[in-house]
Write an enzyme that holds these catalytic residues in place. Structure first.
Site, PDB file in Angstrom:
ATOM      1  N   GLY A   5       0.839  -1.192   0.000  1.00 20.25           N
ATOM      2  CA  GLY A   5       0.000   0.000   0.000  1.00 20.25           C
ATOM      3  C   GLY A   5       0.872   1.239   0.000  1.00 20.25           C
TER       4      GLY A   5
ATOM      5  CB  SER B 159       4.824  -3.116  -2.746  1.00 19.24           C
ATOM      6  OG  SER B 159       4.507  -1.981  -3.505  1.00 19.24           O
ATOM      7  CD1 TRP B 160       3.154   0.029   3.279  1.00 13.53           C
ATOM      8  CD2 TRP B 160       4.627   1.682   2.920  1.00 13.53           C
ATOM      9  NE1 TRP B 160       3.323   0.712   4.466  1.00 13.53           N
ATOM     10  CE2 TRP B 160       4.214   1.720   4.266  1.00 13.53           C
ATOM     11  CE3 TRP B 160       5.554   2.623   2.469  1.00 13.53           C
ATOM     12  CZ2 TRP B 160       4.697   2.674   5.182  1.00 13.53           C
ATOM     13  CZ3 TRP B 160       6.040   3.564   3.363  1.00 13.53           C
ATOM     14  CH2 TRP B 160       5.609   3.588   4.699  1.00 13.53           C
TER      15      TRP B 160
ATOM     16  CG  ASP C 278       7.788  -3.945 -10.003  1.00 11.63           C
ATOM     17  OD1 ASP C 278       6.910  -3.103 -10.263  1.00 11.63           O
ATOM     18  OD2 ASP C 278       8.001  -4.393  -8.864  1.00 11.63           O
TER      19      ASP C 278
ATOM     20  CG  HIS D  49       4.565  -4.310  -8.032  1.00 10.57           C
ATOM     21  ND1 HIS D  49       5.709  -3.884  -7.395  1.00 10.57           N
ATOM     22  CD2 HIS D  49       3.542  -4.071  -7.156  1.00 10.57           C
ATOM     23  CE1 HIS D  49       5.405  -3.393  -6.200  1.00 10.57           C
ATOM     24  NE2 HIS D  49       4.100  -3.511  -6.025  1.00 10.57           N
TER      25      HIS D  49
END
Length: 325
Positions: free
Chosen positions: A53, A120-121, A274, A302
């Site tokens: 996120g 990711s985050w 990605d 991704h």
């Protein structure tokens, strides 16, 4: 966004579905309660899962990357998203609040050290947590590295990725008047925090849709709109964090402070194609870090649910069973 197509093919690499042996709402102060669950073996190797996120929340599929007979799997929805409350709230919601929450969970469960697993985050948060508490992260397993730099934000929200996906970029950008398109994060911020729920939901779906459209390298069927409630929390939290540059003290802070975690072994799984978090970030993170094992996954994008990425993450966690048994 960790939801994406391709999931059916990825499922073949996962462990069977499991239910938590413990679920609770943890009061972390500041008016926030976060959802926390534990799965697998209560006496097993502890691993904490940090979702993407910001604002993505956890899903049952995230439990399945780990051998449940071996691992004690801790998952939680970060402030303001998923089952945590208040929903879509950005009050008292910063990177440093989240790091404090992770430590609160660790202490509450009586865990000395744990493997930190994030994409990711979630990879950003994993790295910042490890830099803040280098004695608590036994191992890092990262996917789709995001270093929370201005260059990465400019790539994704400034038209760089849009040059490869002009149709999707047009849908995202054309909702904003031309005179505001020079700063898409700020333009969406005004609408995502307008106070009009219907307007916020409309722009939240567009924000989430832009990211979801680029998450997977191959899409077997059209990607639909995210549910309004999910999209609103996801978009508001992402925008809040990106507006504030992740609440970091300086651009490039993670790389500047890498020395603090170079004693921690890491596996970095990165999709070669990605489009959300380009591979240069993973490369720069691993370059010169002797304990980092960078695995570039060909023909992958991704998403956590990309089949080859799923397979590599499961393989990495299976390999670590013998290291920490």
């Amino acid at each position: 966004m960790d939801r994406s197509s391709g999931q059916n093919r990825a499922v073949a690499h996962l462990y069977p579905p499991i239910d938590p042996f413990d679920q609770q709402m943890l009061d972390v102060g500041d008016g926030h309660r976060i959802y926390v669950e534990q799965c697998g073996n209560p006496e097993g190797i502890p691993v904490v899962v940090l979702h993407g996120g910001p604002g993505g929340g956890c899903s049952p599929a995230m439990r399945r990357y780990f051998d449940p007979t071996t691992y004690r799997i801790v998952l939680f929805d970060q402030r303001g998203c998923g089952r945590s409350r208040p929903h879509a709230s950005v009050e008292n919601n910063t990177t440093w609040h989240l790091i404090r929450d992770i430590e609160l969970i660790r202490a509450r469960f009586g865990i000395d050290k744990w493997i930190v697993f994030g994409g990711s985050w979630g990879a950003t948060l994993s790295l910042l947590y490890a830099q803040s508490h280098p004695d608590r992260a036994a191992h890092l397993v990262l996917r789709g590295v995001f270093l929370m730099t201005q260059a990465e934000l400019d790539w994704f929200y400034g038209g760089g990725a849009g040059q490869f996906f002009p149709e999707q970029w047009s849908k995202f950008a054309d909702l904003i008047p031309k005179e505001e398109q020079g700063d898409m994060i700020a333009a969406y911020q005004r609408r995502l925090f307008s106070g009009d729920i219907q307007l916020e939901s409309r722009y939240a779906r567009a924000w989430a849709g832009w990211e979801n459209a680029l998450a997977a390298l191959t899409v077997s069927h059209p990607v639909g709109d995210a549910p309004a409630e999910y999209a609103r929390a996801f978009a508001r939290l992402e925008n809040h964090y990106f507006t504030n540059q992740g609440f970091l003290e300086s651009d490039g802070q993670i790389l500047s402070n890498r020395e603090a975690i170079e004693h921690i072994p890491a596996v970095i799984v990165q999709g070669r194609y990605d489009m959300i978090c380009p591979p240069i970030s993973a490369y720069r993170l691993a370059d010169g870090w002797t304990k980092a094992d960078l695995r570039m996954i060909k023909a992958s994008g991704h998403a956590l649910s990309e089949p080859a990425i799923t397979a590599e993450l499961v393989r990495a966690m299976d390999d670590l069973r013998t290291v920490y048994a």
